[in-house]
Design a protein around this motif. Structure first.
Motif, PDB file in Angstrom:
ATOM      1  N   ILE A 105      -4.533  -4.728  -8.237  1.00  0.00           N
ATOM      2  CA  ILE A 105      -3.050  -4.677  -7.940  1.00  0.00           C
ATOM      3  C   ILE A 105      -2.975  -4.210  -6.340  1.00  0.00           C
ATOM      4  O   ILE A 105      -3.293  -3.084  -6.311  1.00  0.00           O
ATOM      5  CB  ILE A 105      -2.067  -3.833  -8.821  1.00  0.00           C
ATOM      6  N   GLN A 106      -2.415  -4.897  -5.484  1.00  0.00           N
ATOM      7  CA  GLN A 106      -2.039  -4.338  -4.099  1.00  0.00           C
ATOM      8  C   GLN A 106      -0.474  -4.472  -4.010  1.00  0.00           C
ATOM      9  O   GLN A 106       0.340  -3.639  -4.322  1.00  0.00           O
ATOM     10  CB  GLN A 106      -2.939  -4.850  -3.058  1.00  0.00           C
ATOM     11  N   CYS A 107      -0.141  -5.577  -3.389  1.00  0.00           N
ATOM     12  CA  CYS A 107       1.488  -5.792  -3.028  1.00  0.00           C
ATOM     13  C   CYS A 107       2.025  -6.080  -4.471  1.00  0.00           C
ATOM     14  O   CYS A 107       3.127  -5.800  -4.496  1.00  0.00           O
ATOM     15  CB  CYS A 107       1.749  -6.667  -2.210  1.00  0.00           C
ATOM     16  N   GLY A 108       1.152  -6.770  -5.389  1.00  0.00           N
ATOM     17  CA  GLY A 108       1.763  -6.953  -6.782  1.00  0.00           C
ATOM     18  C   GLY A 108       2.696  -7.998  -6.872  1.00  0.00           C
ATOM     19  O   GLY A 108       2.977  -8.241  -8.115  1.00  0.00           O
ATOM     20  N   PHE A 109       2.692  -8.756  -5.883  1.00  0.00           N
ATOM     21  CA  PHE A 109       3.798 -10.120  -5.891  1.00  0.00           C
ATOM     22  C   PHE A 109       3.014 -11.006  -6.772  1.00  0.00           C
ATOM     23  O   PHE A 109       3.643 -11.955  -7.599  1.00  0.00           O
ATOM     24  CB  PHE A 109       4.141 -10.591  -4.461  1.00  0.00           C
ATOM     25  N   THR A 111       0.779 -10.620  -8.989  1.00  0.00           N
ATOM     26  CA  THR A 111       0.368 -10.009 -10.376  1.00  0.00           C
ATOM     27  C   THR A 111       1.040 -10.496 -11.884  1.00  0.00           C
ATOM     28  O   THR A 111       0.103 -10.810 -12.494  1.00  0.00           O
ATOM     29  CB  THR A 111       0.412  -8.245 -10.296  1.00  0.00           C
ATOM     30  N   CYS A 142      -3.664 -15.205  -3.994  1.00  0.00           N
ATOM     31  CA  CYS A 142      -3.493 -13.752  -3.923  1.00  0.00           C
ATOM     32  C   CYS A 142      -4.168 -13.726  -2.570  1.00  0.00           C
ATOM     33  O   CYS A 142      -5.150 -13.995  -1.916  1.00  0.00           O
ATOM     34  CB  CYS A 142      -4.244 -12.872  -4.852  1.00  0.00           C
ATOM     35  N   ARG A 143      -3.211 -13.102  -1.522  1.00  0.00           N
ATOM     36  CA  ARG A 143      -3.620 -12.556  -0.186  1.00  0.00           C
ATOM     37  C   ARG A 143      -4.016 -11.185   0.038  1.00  0.00           C
ATOM     38  O   ARG A 143      -4.798 -11.045   1.019  1.00  0.00           O
ATOM     39  CB  ARG A 143      -2.496 -13.039   0.725  1.00  0.00           C
ATOM     40  N   CYS A 144      -4.084 -10.338  -1.075  1.00  0.00           N
ATOM     41  CA  CYS A 144      -4.468  -9.058  -0.808  1.00  0.00           C
ATOM     42  C   CYS A 144      -5.747  -8.622  -1.396  1.00  0.00           C
ATOM     43  O   CYS A 144      -6.473  -7.745  -0.867  1.00  0.00           O
ATOM     44  CB  CYS A 144      -3.454  -8.104  -1.619  1.00  0.00           C
ATOM     45  N   THR A 145      -6.110  -9.218  -2.567  1.00  0.00           N
ATOM     46  CA  THR A 145      -7.281  -8.611  -3.004  1.00  0.00           C
ATOM     47  C   THR A 145      -8.467  -9.210  -2.960  1.00  0.00           C
ATOM     48  O   THR A 145      -9.435  -9.083  -3.407  1.00  0.00           O
ATOM     49  CB  THR A 145      -6.862  -8.354  -4.847  1.00  0.00           C
TER      50      THR A 145
ATOM     51  N   ARG B  11      -3.088   3.656  -8.429  1.00  0.00           N
ATOM     52  CA  ARG B  11      -1.684   3.568  -7.417  1.00  0.00           C
ATOM     53  C   ARG B  11      -0.750   4.244  -8.180  1.00  0.00           C
ATOM     54  O   ARG B  11      -0.217   3.840  -9.507  1.00  0.00           O
ATOM     55  CB  ARG B  11      -1.843   1.978  -7.570  1.00  0.00           C
ATOM     56  N   LYS B  17       4.240  -2.325 -11.060  1.00  0.00           N
ATOM     57  CA  LYS B  17       3.689  -3.736 -10.477  1.00  0.00           C
ATOM     58  C   LYS B  17       3.011  -4.459 -11.467  1.00  0.00           C
ATOM     59  O   LYS B  17       2.991  -5.680 -11.722  1.00  0.00           O
ATOM     60  CB  LYS B  17       2.807  -3.608  -9.322  1.00  0.00           C
ATOM     61  N   TYR B  24      11.440  -6.087  -5.640  1.00  0.00           N
ATOM     62  CA  TYR B  24      11.218  -6.756  -4.185  1.00  0.00           C
ATOM     63  C   TYR B  24      12.665  -7.284  -3.607  1.00  0.00           C
ATOM     64  O   TYR B  24      13.538  -7.240  -4.309  1.00  0.00           O
ATOM     65  CB  TYR B  24      10.288  -7.750  -4.297  1.00  0.00           C
ATOM     66  N   ILE B 196       2.370 -13.565  -0.011  1.00  0.00           N
ATOM     67  CA  ILE B 196       2.483 -14.138  -1.057  1.00  0.00           C
ATOM     68  C   ILE B 196       4.307 -14.180  -1.059  1.00  0.00           C
ATOM     69  O   ILE B 196       4.756 -15.257  -1.538  1.00  0.00           O
ATOM     70  CB  ILE B 196       1.758 -14.320  -2.607  1.00  0.00           C
ATOM     71  N   PHE B 248       0.694  -7.981   6.642  1.00  0.00           N
ATOM     72  CA  PHE B 248      -0.323  -8.369   7.303  1.00  0.00           C
ATOM     73  C   PHE B 248       0.101  -8.621   8.925  1.00  0.00           C
ATOM     74  O   PHE B 248      -0.598  -9.244   9.346  1.00  0.00           O
ATOM     75  CB  PHE B 248      -0.877  -9.615   6.770  1.00  0.00           C
ATOM     76  N   GLY B 486       1.451  -2.602   0.311  1.00  0.00           N
ATOM     77  CA  GLY B 486       0.455  -3.264  -0.803  1.00  0.00           C
ATOM     78  C   GLY B 486      -0.694  -2.641  -0.616  1.00  0.00           C
ATOM     79  O   GLY B 486      -1.919  -2.609  -1.339  1.00  0.00           O
TER      80      GLY B 486
END
Ligand code: FES
Ligand code: FES
Lengths: 168, 764
Positions: A105-109, A111, A142-145, B11, B17, B24, B196, B248, B486
């Motif tokens: 999980i990073q930004c979690g969006f 997830t 997913c753009r983070c992981t 985390r 999350k 959000y 996203i 980003f 993130g």
């Protein structure tokens, strides 16, 4: 300007184990109804046209992009969102735990959507190869992981459910 | 004391999350909100002559329609840079809230405020716009020519800025007898961040001030920009940033916060929200600069560099946003990465009729590395030297100090990283083996290094503020202006705070939300600076807090401060190690003392007058199907020296994400435009080829941990660096496989077809 007659319809369905009903605009998406009328805010919007998977919910055990599913089609269905995955005392499911442990999980969006699809995959009780898992999960962006730790998490949960350490 | 820094702590926001409870922007918005939708121009360049809003206003549920003829006559800057008090260094102010002079297909010309989404969408369709169309230009070099369409009135030949670097005497040096000249042009595409969560915000007025809750990386900067755009004092603006679904760099700009805030003021301060669709996010937010780079190197047969020249043309799009800083960063890397006594560099940032380019992960370095590292392999081919040997010979040596930033290469980072990557991929053996293949399907391995600079000192302000507030139970709240987007900085901070104050990790409560009314000033998440600069203010503030705590401990225990310590949340007598009391008891006693009640807090600003190089490399292995013009990425290894790892698991996860983004950059992602209309062609997630689960091999991340001496925690940049070197490594692997030097990315089948044909590998 021609006036559009707004049409409403009442839908009855089961949401996370509870029978509910709502009168909704017939044009509303399931995403809108879940987020606006039921405040199921784990259902995310990343594109609203079925491209990203962020809005995934389980309908009768099967995953759907709720953004391209009309609210009125929910009639008579059993719908589960991530809110319905949690145990009664707030315990994480095995899939959720694996996501936490594997730093998936990073930004979690993305997830919530990934976790629901993983639940669907593991529900089959089958053992999948990495390639099969990649394919089964590929409806989500997913753009983070870089997907790497998500794959690790799903595998971990899968092997735990199968009572195995890893691939034999 | 159990040290937290260096451990893979979970985390701090993982539970929220994983359960979908993390809120959000849109999750926080009240349902009675008015919906704002933006009317975008349907031409690439021209003037709005008139806008007929009558039909739109007649749509039931429409509250107001505002146009470019209604907005304040104020041009404002949007870049997420610290403000400069020196007018000569301020960001370019070149856009209004809505624009009459339309500069790209998708420019903002009007806004509808309605009771609901459907009414707003219907009203948008009912707006009638009359334009005076002008010729447009999409290419940076075309836009520089005399007679090209003039995009921003004040900038002749559309040149926003030009800068150069001169070392030695290039013209004389290149005439040395026996030199081999290697020349290449390298093109990189317009791409988008594709977090996203699309950008969105909502705004309302409260007590005469405007409040904006927004998906941003830079809340304090956005407050300033909203103030500037609306022409109101900055203190009349309050920005709140909750969890955000990735940034980003796109959200390192004021995006729609100013317009949303203004719309609220136009309907009596009512709650309004403006959410971008995915299609709008691609076009009407920010993109990465497409940069075309021309490099000439004069090399001696022994592989030493005699003279080098670089020209870079950066496609700015319609508005300045981050402007010239992006290509300038890439240009400055050029003479540093491979020092050469005679260098000439020039870079231009040029307005075109494309979407505005801003910050994006790597800030000019992915473009510069694609050009620079591709060119290094072209040199190697020309002189018959192995890419590894050439790099070992020419890369920035240990002890190198950059005269401007004073950054120093303290360790043998490049060789250590390359050694590690080489071993992991078995690079040398494969490189030899793959060199002379025949047949339609061939394999190759490639290598590329990267240069990256942490933070923005000395170009801009670098400071960091934080606040620690002790609770009755000895736990504390930690607040800083640096933002969680993130990447995991909240978790890294909690580990640092635990160690610096001397309390258990679970007693650190990081306040993740930034609220400009409550949070100490800070410029936010960019330049891979959070962990580096946050460390300074944490150490400094913790020292102040500890001093206060130990002074109170002295009053409460009568022991001299010099014999007291705070360890793991306990006040300890140093001489015999006895625990005298818990920090919780100390805090409770202090707060509720009838004689002298005090709350225990500390807040400081750290001035950071240094920054740090962060280096590493990528190794790729590919399989190229020549007749099919297809590349399959078999393996990708990234090795980083980002100093001491604060949280190894999260560091690895950051690297994966950057590699993934770079795979898309190298192989598939490009925002395309119709040459005839300037209209974007693939601004959706179906036609724009973002990497999916199926497009990756296993992503292999490795580290070399040389502590960075300028950082209190030995750390330096990691957020952006992973995105910098994979694309040229893939390109160089294709060169190893086929002998064909690719000149642009993404390396799609179209590009391969053209280059393979030119090289005679395939016939018509
Ligand atoms: S929001 Fe439904 S698939 Fe993207
Ligand atoms: S964790 Fe950010 S999009 Fe997947």
């Amino acid at each position: 300007m021609e006036k559009h007659q707004i049409q409403y319809q009442t839908v009855r369905f089961n949401l996370n184990g509870r029978d509910v009903e709502r009168t909704v605009d017939v044009r509303a998406s399931l995403t809108d109804m879940l987020r606006n009328d039921f405040r199921m805010t784990s259902v995310k919007k990343g594109c609203e046209v079925g491209e990203c998977g962020a809005c995934t919910v389980l309908i009768d055990g099967e995953t759907f992009n709720s953004c391209i599913y009309l609210a009125v089609w929910a009639e008579g269905k059993r719908i589960r969102t991530l809110e319905g995955i949690l145990g009664p005392d707030g315990e994480l499911s095995d899939v959720q735990r694996a996501f936490v442990e594997e730093a998936a999980i990073q930004c979690g969006f993305c997830t919530p959507g990934f976790i629901l699809t993983a639940e669907e995959i593991l529900e089959t009780g089958k053992e999948y190869t990495d390639e099969q898992l990649r394919k089964l999960l590929s409806g989500h962006l997913c753009r983070c992981t870089g997907y790497e730790n998500i794959l690790r998490a799903v595998k971990k949960a899968m092997y735990r459910r199968l009572g195995k350490e890893g691939p034999q | 004391m159990s040290k937290q820094v260096g451990k893979s702590a979970v985390r701090v926001d993982a539970y929220e999350k994983a359960t979908g409870r993390a809120k959000y922007v849109d999750d926080l918005c009240d349902r009675g909100v008015l919906v704002v939708k933006v009317c975008h121009s349907a031409i690439a360049h021209g003037f709005v002559k008139s806008i007929d809003t009558a039909q739109a206003e007649a749509v039931p549920g429409v509250v107001k329609v505002l146009t470019c003829f209604d907005v304040p006559d104020i041009e404002f800057p949007t870049a997420g840079h610290p403000w400069s008090t020196d007018p000569g260094h301020q960001d370019v102010a070149d856009r209004k809230l809505l624009n009459q002079h339309v500069r790209y297909y998708g420019d903002d010309i009007a806004a509808v405020i309605a009771e609901d989404e459907v009414a707003a969408a219907q009203a948008l369709r009912a707006i009638r716009v009359e334009y005076e169309e002008l010729p447009f230009v999409l290419d940076a070099q075309e836009a520089m020519k005399d007679g090209a369409p003039q995009i921003q009135e004040r900038y002749k030949n559309n040149i926003l800025a030009h800068s150069d670097v001169r070392r030695g005497d290039y013209e004389t040096a290149r005439r040395e007898p026996g030199l081999i000249k290697v020349e290449g042009w390298y093109d990189t595409p317009t791409v988008q961040h594709c977090h996203i969560e699309n950008h969105g915000c909502f705004a309302y007025k409260e007590a005469g001030r405007v409040v904006v809750v927004t998906s941003t990386q830079i809340p304090h900067i956005v407050r300033r920009v909203v103030g500037q755009a609306l022409g109101i004092p900055w203190g009349k603006v309050r920005i709140i940033k909750p969890y955000i679904g990735g940034g980003f760099g796109n959200k390192q700009d004021a995006l729609y916060e100013p317009l949303c805030a203004w719309c609220s003021t136009q309907v009596g301060g009512r709650l309004v929200k403006l959410e971008c669709s995915r299609e709008e996010t691609f076009v009407s937010n920010r993109v990465r600069h497409a940069i075309r780079t021309h490099i000439i190197s004069y090399v001696r047969p022994d592989g030493t560099l005699a003279a080098r020249k670089l020209e870079a043309f950066s496609n700015q799009g319609a508005y300045a946003s981050h402007g010239h800083g992006v290509v300038a960063k890439g240009m400055n890397a050029f003479p540093q990465l491979y020092p050469c006594p005679n260098v000439e560099c020039d870079s231009w940032t040029v307005y075109t009729n494309r979407p505005s380019a801003g910050a994006m992960r790597g800030y000019g370095i992915p473009q510069a590395m694609f050009a620079g590292e591709s060119h290094i392999d072209d040199i190697c081919r020309a002189i018959g030297m192995s890419p590894l040997e050439f790099r070992r010979k020419n890369l920035m040596p240990v002890g190198y100090v950059d005269g401007f930033s004073k950054n120093e290469l303290y360790h043998d980072s490049f060789n250590q990283c390359m050694n590690k990557g080489m071993e992991l991929l078995d690079y040398q053996r494969k490189y030899q083996e793959y060199q002379h293949q025949t047949g339609p399907v061939r394999r190759g391995v490639g290598l590329a290094v990267f240069w990256y600079n942490t933070a923005v000192w000395p170009i801009s302000l670098e400071s960091s503020s934080c606040r620690m507030v002790l609770n009755q139970d000895g736990s504390l709240q930690f607040q800083t202006g640096e933002t969680e987007i993130g990447q995991g900085c909240d978790t890294a901070y909690s580990q640092m705070v635990a160690d610096a104050v001397g309390i258990p990790l679970e007693d650190v409560h990081v306040v993740s939300t930034q609220d400009t009314d409550l949070t100490p000033f800070g410029t936010g998440a960019y330049a891979s600076r959070q962990t580096y600069i946050g460390g300074f203010s944490i150490v400094q503030t913790a020292a102040v807090l500890r001093e206060r705590i130990l002074n109170i401990a002295h009053e409460q225990t009568r022991m001299p401060v010099s014999n007291l310590d705070l360890v793991d949340g306990q006040i300890v007598r140093k001489s015999d190690g006895r625990v005298l009391k818990s920090l919780g008891d100390l805090a409770t006693e202090s707060l509720y003392s009838l004689e002298n009640s005090r709350h225990i807090t500390a807040e400081t600003t750290a001035q950071i007058k240094s920054n740090a190089y962060s280096f590493g490399c990528s190794f790729a292995e590919v399989e190229v199907d020549i007749p099919m013009c297809k590349v399959k990425l078999l393996r990708l290894v990234n090795v980083h020296d980002c100093g001491t790892l604060i949280n190894p698991a999260l560091a690895e996860a950051q690297v994966h994400g950057g590699m993934s983004m770079a795979i898309g950059y190298g192989l598939s992602e490009e925002l395309k435009f119709d040459e005839k209309t300037g209209k974007p062609l693939n601004n959706n997630l179906l036609d724009y080829k973002l990497s999916t689960f199926m497009d990756h091999p296993v992503l292999e991340a490795a580290f070399v941990e040389n502590p960075e001496p300028t950082s209190p925690y030995g750390t330096k940049a990691l957020g952006e660096p992973p995105a910098c070197s994979p694309a040229p490594a893939i390109r160089n692997a294709i060169l190893n496989a086929t002998g064909v030097a690719i000149d642009s990315c993404p390396i799609t089948p179209h590009v391969l077809y053209r280059r393979f044909r030119e090289a005679g590998l395939i016939q018509e």
